[in-house]
Scaffold this motif. Structure first.
Motif, PDB file in Angstrom:
ATOM      1  N   LEU A 409       0.819  -1.220   0.000  1.00 21.42           N
ATOM      2  CA  LEU A 409       0.000   0.000   0.000  1.00 21.42           C
ATOM      3  C   LEU A 409       0.850   1.265   0.000  1.00 21.42           C
ATOM      4  O   LEU A 409       0.389   2.321  -0.452  1.00 21.42           O
ATOM      5  N   ALA A 410       2.058   1.195   0.471  1.00 19.24           N
ATOM      6  CA  ALA A 410       2.900   2.385   0.602  1.00 19.24           C
ATOM      7  C   ALA A 410       3.559   2.746  -0.728  1.00 19.24           C
ATOM      8  O   ALA A 410       3.630   1.944  -1.662  1.00 19.24           O
ATOM      9  N   GLY A 411       4.034   3.994  -0.787  1.00 18.75           N
ATOM     10  CA  GLY A 411       4.802   4.453  -1.941  1.00 18.75           C
ATOM     11  C   GLY A 411       4.019   4.629  -3.213  1.00 18.75           C
ATOM     12  O   GLY A 411       4.552   4.462  -4.310  1.00 18.75           O
ATOM     13  N   ARG A 412       2.762   5.009  -3.127  1.00 16.19           N
ATOM     14  CA  ARG A 412       1.915   5.148  -4.316  1.00 16.19           C
ATOM     15  C   ARG A 412       1.785   6.622  -4.718  1.00 16.19           C
ATOM     16  O   ARG A 412       1.722   7.498  -3.855  1.00 16.19           O
ATOM     17  N   ASP A 413       1.704   6.831  -6.041  1.00 14.48           N
ATOM     18  CA  ASP A 413       1.482   8.192  -6.525  1.00 14.48           C
ATOM     19  C   ASP A 413      -0.004   8.526  -6.446  1.00 14.48           C
ATOM     20  O   ASP A 413      -0.830   7.698  -6.023  1.00 14.48           O
ATOM     21  N   GLU A 414      -0.366   9.731  -6.875  1.00 16.95           N
ATOM     22  CA  GLU A 414      -1.754  10.194  -6.721  1.00 16.95           C
ATOM     23  C   GLU A 414      -2.740   9.324  -7.500  1.00 16.95           C
ATOM     24  O   GLU A 414      -3.810   8.971  -6.992  1.00 16.95           O
ATOM     25  N   ARG A 415      -2.402   8.944  -8.740  1.00 16.88           N
ATOM     26  CA  ARG A 415      -3.322   8.154  -9.545  1.00 16.88           C
ATOM     27  C   ARG A 415      -3.554   6.775  -8.918  1.00 16.88           C
ATOM     28  O   ARG A 415      -4.700   6.309  -8.827  1.00 16.88           O
ATOM     29  N   GLN A 416      -2.482   6.120  -8.493  1.00 10.97           N
ATOM     30  CA  GLN A 416      -2.623   4.796  -7.891  1.00 10.97           C
ATOM     31  C   GLN A 416      -3.406   4.862  -6.587  1.00 10.97           C
ATOM     32  O   GLN A 416      -4.260   4.001  -6.312  1.00 10.97           O
ATOM     33  N   LEU A 417      -3.147   5.891  -5.772  1.00 13.45           N
ATOM     34  CA  LEU A 417      -3.861   6.028  -4.511  1.00 13.45           C
ATOM     35  C   LEU A 417      -5.335   6.333  -4.744  1.00 13.45           C
ATOM     36  O   LEU A 417      -6.204   5.835  -4.019  1.00 13.45           O
ATOM     37  N   ARG A 418      -5.614   7.137  -5.770  1.00  8.97           N
ATOM     38  CA  ARG A 418      -7.006   7.449  -6.088  1.00  8.97           C
ATOM     39  C   ARG A 418      -7.776   6.190  -6.495  1.00  8.97           C
ATOM     40  O   ARG A 418      -8.925   5.985  -6.091  1.00  8.97           O
ATOM     41  N   ARG A 419      -7.139   5.330  -7.287  1.00  8.42           N
ATOM     42  CA  ARG A 419      -7.783   4.083  -7.714  1.00  8.42           C
ATOM     43  C   ARG A 419      -8.009   3.151  -6.531  1.00  8.42           C
ATOM     44  O   ARG A 419      -9.055   2.508  -6.398  1.00  8.42           O
ATOM     45  N   LEU A 420      -7.028   3.091  -5.631  1.00  7.54           N
ATOM     46  CA  LEU A 420      -7.154   2.239  -4.445  1.00  7.54           C
ATOM     47  C   LEU A 420      -8.268   2.729  -3.527  1.00  7.54           C
ATOM     48  O   LEU A 420      -9.095   1.936  -3.040  1.00  7.54           O
ATOM     49  N   LEU A 421      -8.307   4.038  -3.286  1.00  7.11           N
ATOM     50  CA  LEU A 421      -9.355   4.593  -2.419  1.00  7.11           C
ATOM     51  C   LEU A 421     -10.739   4.424  -3.030  1.00  7.11           C
ATOM     52  O   LEU A 421     -11.718   4.177  -2.307  1.00  7.11           O
ATOM     53  N   ALA A 422     -10.837   4.549  -4.344  1.00  6.17           N
ATOM     54  CA  ALA A 422     -12.131   4.373  -5.005  1.00  6.17           C
ATOM     55  C   ALA A 422     -12.660   2.951  -4.782  1.00  6.17           C
ATOM     56  O   ALA A 422     -13.861   2.760  -4.536  1.00  6.17           O
ATOM     57  N   PHE A 423     -11.773   1.964  -4.850  1.00  3.33           N
ATOM     58  CA  PHE A 423     -12.201   0.582  -4.610  1.00  3.33           C
ATOM     59  C   PHE A 423     -12.653   0.401  -3.162  1.00  3.33           C
ATOM     60  O   PHE A 423     -13.701  -0.215  -2.897  1.00  3.33           O
ATOM     61  N   VAL A 424     -11.880   0.935  -2.213  1.00  2.00           N
ATOM     62  CA  VAL A 424     -12.238   0.792  -0.801  1.00  2.00           C
ATOM     63  C   VAL A 424     -13.564   1.476  -0.515  1.00  2.00           C
ATOM     64  O   VAL A 424     -14.428   0.925   0.185  1.00  2.00           O
TER      65      VAL A 424
END
Length: 509
Positions: A409-424
């Motif tokens: 989960l660590a070390g993600r850029d904005e796009r990757q974090l946005r996709r992860l949060l959208a799924f959660v």
């Protein structure tokens, strides 16, 4: 090194829709046939007589299709500009259409050139229909006027100009030869009687009116405009019976089933909703790939045709049970498929085994090579039709078992974090995934909260996640309160059974 065991995705119960008689009835269509037209399909009309051909109005042409044909069997193309609203007469022999030039043209189904041409409107004619006496035509246009025409003499009989905006829809009564209804972008629906000089009823819909439809009984009127479908009681002076808001965008067309017990509405949100005319609840829904402009049902609901803004005509034909049972009888018997299933090899037989190679999924290959962050990215990027949410949650669960979830989960850029949060955010309240995703959400907050405030998009997602969790906690609290009240209620209602000793004492008394 031991062989890698592929990730086992836990099979979870599907939250499917409730199967009803309407579900079975409206799903009993074959795979759709798609026909490309020259422009947006603004009207579909089925012939009232066998073999129930249908006229499709698109661009500057009117195509006549046979019941099962994928190519037009006849074309009327004598229009200089866009044609509108081609409509059959009750006997199926004549076809009338309006056009952008402001004229109305009457065609014989057996010919090519127009039989009659009616001139009088100064702007585009979007509404044409036959009155039930078969010798008169009613029309509505962008010049705010509605007119009644006599077919034999090609003359204008009466004209109404009560609307204050474009007249874009209308229909004639099937029971009374002098009544017709028009809908306008001035938010009103007006009913006219050709024997009077003014409208006999005005209904305020509240939005620009896109479609109107009279029920077979003649006592009810359905109107569509904005996101609303409304049903009015004409016999009670236009009293509103029900207002339906089941679409997300403008409702463009209405249609009744052959029995009159189901009302269909098409919308720019790409959905067709089917309502029961007794309860006015949605009993079924169809989904299409583009915004819907027109729809029509053949007699006995044999064919459902839908026209879209991208020029695609989608046609579905009903399955025939007789043909299905006939083909079913001709299929091989069950014993053919299980032949040899219980055969036991003899001592002299040679058993040849072929090694089965297991093909690993992409995320399994990455997990095998310990690329945990990339494995999580793969399942998050892949569309859900390929990798359902169960797969993504299974990968997260495997990473947690390995103790590498926090690293992934660590070390993600904005796009990757946005996709992860959208799924959660989408699945954190789903009871099937909540135990895993709550842990994931806590880790994300711990990792990225120190850098919060650097991205407005990410901050909005965190706020949304917080609101969803708080709302779910409130729901759970209310549910526990209700369960407590129900348990107390059931406890007071339960009767204590007397013991055998007490029963004996009662008997002795």
């Amino acid at each position: 090194m031991a062989n890698y065991k592929p990730l086992v995705v836990q099979s979870l119960p599907k939250l499917g829709e409730k199967v009803t008689k309407d579900t079975l009835y409206w799903k009993n269509y074959k795979a759709p046939i798609q026909i490309k037209e020259f422009g947006a399909v603004n009207k579909i009309d089925f012939s009232p007589i066998p073999p129930y051909n249908y006229a499709v109005t698109a661009s500057s042409r009117i195509h006549i299709y046979g019941r099962y044909s994928q190519e037009p069997i006849k074309t009327f193309s004598r229009f200089k500009d866009i044609a509108y609203c081609a409509t059959y007469r009750d006997d199926g022999k004549l076809l009338v259409a309006g056009c952008e030039e402001g004229s109305i043209r009457l065609f014989d189904i057996g010919g090519k050139a127009p039989l009659r041409q009616f001139e009088g409107h100064t702007k585009a004619v979007h509404v044409v229909d036959f009155l039930s006496d078969k010798y008169r035509i009613v029309s509505g246009a962008d010049d705010y006027s509605s007119k009644v025409w006599d077919i034999p003499s090609v003359t204008e009989m009466v004209s109404y100009k009560e609307h204050t905006d474009y007249v874009r829809c209308g229909c004639a009564s099937k029971l009374h030869s002098d009544l017709f209804v028009t809908g306008s972008y001035d938010h009103t629906v007006k009913m006219f009687d050709t024997r009077t000089e003014k409208s006999i009823m005005t209904i305020e819909h509240g939005h620009p009116v896109e479609s109107v439809n009279l029920f077979p009984s003649g006592g009810l009127l359905a109107t569509a405009g904005g996101r609303y479908v409304k049903v009015w009681d004409i016999l009670k002076g236009g009293q509103l019976l029900v207002s339906l808001r089941n679409h997300h965008k403008t409702v463009t067309c209405l249609c009744l089933s052959s029995s009159g017990q189901r009302l269909l509405s098409g919308s720019l949100d790409r959905h067709v909703k089917v309502y029961s005319t007794t309860s006015y609840k949605v009993v079924h829904s169809f989904n299409y790939e583009a915004s819907i402009l027109s729809l029509a049902l053949a007699p006995e609901d044999e064919t459902l045709a839908v026209g879209m803004t991208n020029g695609i005509l989608n046609v579905k034909h009903r399955k025939h049970e007789e043909r299905e049972s006939f083909h079913r009888k001709r299929r091989p018997a069950y014993r053919t498929f299980v032949k040899g299933r219980n055969y036991l090899p003899k001592q002299e037989d040679f058993f040849v085994s072929k090694p089965v190679r297991n093909h690993l999924k992409k995320y399994d290959k990455l997990l095998k090579s310990f690329q945990v962050s990339k494995a999580l990215d793969v399942v998050l990027k892949t569309p859900e039709r390929v990798n359902p949410p169960e797969v993504t949650v299974a990968v997260m669960q495997e990473l947690n078992r390995r103790g590498t979830l926090e690293n992934a989960l660590a070390g993600r850029d904005e796009r990757q974090l946005r996709r992860l949060l959208a799924f959660v955010i989408r699945y954190v309240t789903d009871s099937r995934f909540a135990p895993v995703l709550i842990n994931v959400a806590e880790l994300i907050i711990d990792i990225y909260m120190p850098v919060a405030g650097q991205s407005a998009v990410i901050d909005k997602q965190f706020v949304k996640l917080q609101n969803i969790v708080e709302r779910e906690i409130d729901y759970q609290g209310e549910l526990l309160e209700v369960l407590g009240m129900m348990e107390a209620l059931f406890a007071t209602m339960a009767r204590k059974k007397p013991s055998p000793l007490e029963e004996n004492k009662m008997d002795s008394l």
